[in-house]
Design an enzyme around this catalytic site. Structure first.
Site, PDB file in Angstrom:
ATOM      1  N   SER A 143       0.820  -1.189  -0.132  1.00  0.00           N
ATOM      2  CA  SER A 143       0.119   0.209  -0.189  1.00  0.00           C
ATOM      3  C   SER A 143       1.059   1.302   0.043  1.00  0.00           C
ATOM      4  O   SER A 143       0.342   2.213  -0.484  1.00  0.00           O
ATOM      5  CB  SER A 143      -0.754   0.046   1.257  1.00  0.00           C
ATOM      6  OG  SER A 143      -0.299  -0.157   2.474  1.00  0.00           O
ATOM      7  N   ALA A 145       4.652   1.277  -0.369  1.00  0.00           N
ATOM      8  CA  ALA A 145       5.784   1.239  -1.084  1.00  0.00           C
ATOM      9  C   ALA A 145       5.971  -0.083  -1.824  1.00  0.00           C
ATOM     10  O   ALA A 145       5.212  -1.053  -1.861  1.00  0.00           O
ATOM     11  CB  ALA A 145       7.070   1.409  -0.159  1.00  0.00           C
ATOM     12  N   GLN A 146       6.846  -0.086  -2.732  1.00  0.00           N
ATOM     13  CA  GLN A 146       7.151  -1.356  -3.702  1.00  0.00           C
ATOM     14  C   GLN A 146       8.720  -1.643  -3.723  1.00  0.00           C
ATOM     15  O   GLN A 146       9.518  -0.516  -2.998  1.00  0.00           O
ATOM     16  CB  GLN A 146       6.786  -1.045  -5.155  1.00  0.00           C
ATOM     17  CG  GLN A 146       7.400  -0.056  -5.908  1.00  0.00           C
ATOM     18  CD  GLN A 146       6.969   0.038  -7.128  1.00  0.00           C
ATOM     19  OE1 GLN A 146       5.687   0.298  -7.342  1.00  0.00           O
ATOM     20  NE2 GLN A 146       7.706  -0.215  -8.178  1.00  0.00           N
ATOM     21  N   ASP A 307       3.665  -5.219  12.927  1.00  0.00           N
ATOM     22  CA  ASP A 307       2.804  -5.691  11.780  1.00  0.00           C
ATOM     23  C   ASP A 307       3.304  -7.105  11.226  1.00  0.00           C
ATOM     24  O   ASP A 307       3.620  -7.252  10.101  1.00  0.00           O
ATOM     25  CB  ASP A 307       3.169  -4.663  10.669  1.00  0.00           C
ATOM     26  CG  ASP A 307       2.226  -4.641   9.591  1.00  0.00           C
ATOM     27  OD1 ASP A 307       1.065  -5.145   9.628  1.00  0.00           O
ATOM     28  OD2 ASP A 307       2.437  -4.239   8.298  1.00  0.00           O
TER      29      ASP A 307
END
Length: 483
Positions: A143, A145-146, A307
């Site tokens: 959502s 970054a890549q 997370d």
């Protein structure tokens, strides 16, 4: 006078109205899903045959799962995180989980040209000057970054380059405000839980995720902590390339492994019996490593990776676990860390009185709406803060009339505890996915004891008593799940 640029005007107009369009889409879809369930709930109550009623619910869940998937997939951004939170096998209906689990790391990728421009702007050099090789196709896109695989000039090992999607922050904040309003409605109209405080903490944590320099600091701090407190760290943490970190770019060590969601596929590919002893032991080791790491981070340090969804977990050689993505970390104040340690002991000891005291100490304000309030409050504590599911239960149903959350209203919930709650629920989801039902509270008991003893809240004689009992529990767990 400069010539009128129609495309530039259209782009600016689109950017101006985009938050309103997203808000409209969210409310239309959320209202459709919610009212669909409420109408169906009434219709299902007229069906007295239990088997028929279960079949009706299954069809409704499948119908809703498709709508939720489409909403999260179409809107993307923050709603991919929402899918990660609700798409857990212990909490959501099976059709939801089956549909939503495929959304991990499936955010639309930013085109390579835009990534290259951002990289060169942030790092101050041409990509070809920095890297011997840079893969244009991302390893994954989430959502915020890549990530791309690359190799630095003059280096023999690969690195991962994490790059923030341009312009994503404003849209995510719009999405969050919509979710806060919806949470407030649910809190008033249906489930008596302080959802609004939870979404406020989400807003704070997600805001932090846009600062990759903060993330690099968190990675190094957790890596050092786990090395200092273990002969062999229970999880692998990537090393940061310190001279290649900015607010929007983060370069780190590449760790070779299999995403935990693809573990089943890898087992089948290698022709290994998924029900065999070797696979069972591997799953137990994975869960043991994650449980130990999180117990130490939350209870001993208070600073933890917040997370642990499946997209952030890699399984490496010899069942070693790598924990990725440190954008969401939490630094618990000492009073909450010790209050939670006390609650862990209450749950492990099945002590309702101590659990009630711990809730008050933590600032969780509850109101009993049933006869046996203390017993129901303890059930709620187990459901909220332990990974073990009740006997015969494969999924918690918070909307069910018999659920503890319907009998004990949670009027106030400290925002800072949300990260602990979410972490425990994600660990529970992982354990259900791995087919192991276990109690994190019982596993964390010795760490909780140590934390309270060091703080002067447990005496030596109490600690020794607990150690004897802990040994009995550990031997039992070894026989049951190999932990």
């Amino acid at each position: 006078m400069p010539p009128f640029d129609l495309k530039e005007f259209q782009d600016k107009l689109s950017a101006h109205f985009r938050p309103w369009q997203r808000s409209f889409q969210f409310w239309v879809r959320a209202a459709d899903i919610y009212t669909g369930y409420k109408v169906f709930q009434l219709r299902a109550s007229f069906e007295k045959d239990v088997n028929k009623q279960e079949a009706m619910w299954e069809r409704q869940h499948e119908y809703a799962a498709e709508k939720i998937y489409n909403m999260c997939s179409d809107l993307g951004g923050f709603f991919l995180k929402v899918a990660q939170i609700i798409g857990k096998p212990d909490l959501a209906p099976a059709p939801w989980v089956k549909r939503l689990v495929t959304l991990c790391d499936q955010a639309p990728a930013t085109p390579y040209d835009a990534i290259r421009l951002l990289l060169e702007k942030e790092l101050g050099q041409n990509v070809n000057e920095l890297f011997d090789r840079f893969e244009a196709a991302p390893l994954g896109s989430a959502s915020i970054a890549q990530v791309h695989r690359a190799r630095l000039k003059g280096d023999k090992k690969d690195v991962v380059v994490k790059v923030q999607h341009p312009g994503v922050q404003d849209l995510m904040m719009t999405d969050l405000r919509n979710l806060q309003a919806f949470a407030l409605y649910l809190q008033i109209a249906d489930i008596k839980f302080d959802f609004f405080s939870v979404t406020k903490e989400m807003e704070k944590q997600i805001g932090y995720e846009f600062d990759f320099m903060r993330e690099a600091d968190a990675m190094e701090r957790i890596k050092q902590f786990l090395h200092k407190n273990n002969k062999k760290p229970p999880v692998l943490v990537p090393r940061v390339k310190r001279n290649m970190v900015t607010r929007r770019v983060l370069v780190m060590e590449y760790i070779d492994g299999i995403p935990i969601l693809k573990l089943g596929d890898e087992i089948a590919k290698r022709g290994i019996n998924p029900e065999g002893k070797m696979v069972a032991e591997a799953k137990q080791n994975i869960l043991k490593s994650l449980t130990l790491a999180y117990g130490q981070m939350i209870l001993k340090s208070g600073f933890f990776h917040a997370d642990p969804h499946p997209g952030n977990i890699l399984i490496c050689k010899d069942s070693e676990v790598a924990l990725l993505d440190y954008g969401q970390v939490k630094d618990l104040p000492n009073n909450l860390r010790l209050g939670y340690a006390n609650l862990v002991l209450a749950i492990a000891d099945k002590d309702p009185i101590r659990a009630s005291e711990s809730y008050r100490e933590l600032g969780i304000d509850t109101l009993s709406m049933c006869e046996d309030g203390q017993k129901e409050l303890f059930r709620l504590a187990e459901n909220m803060f332990d990974t073990r599911l009740p006997p015969g239960v494969t999924m918690l149903q918070p909307f069910d009339e018999g659920a503890s959350i319907k009998k004990i209203a949670v009027q106030a919930f400290p925002e800072e505890l949300f990260s602990v709650l979410r972490t425990v629920h994600l660990l529970r989801g992982l354990s259900v996915g791995l087919g192991i039902n276990y109690s994190s509270a019982e596993q964390w008991r010795p760490i909780a004891e140590e934390a309270l003893y060091i703080a002067g809240r447990l005496e030596g004689k109490d600690l020794k008593t607990r150690r004897r009992r802990r040994g009995q529990v550990r031997r039992l767990l070894t026989r049951v799940v190999g932990l």
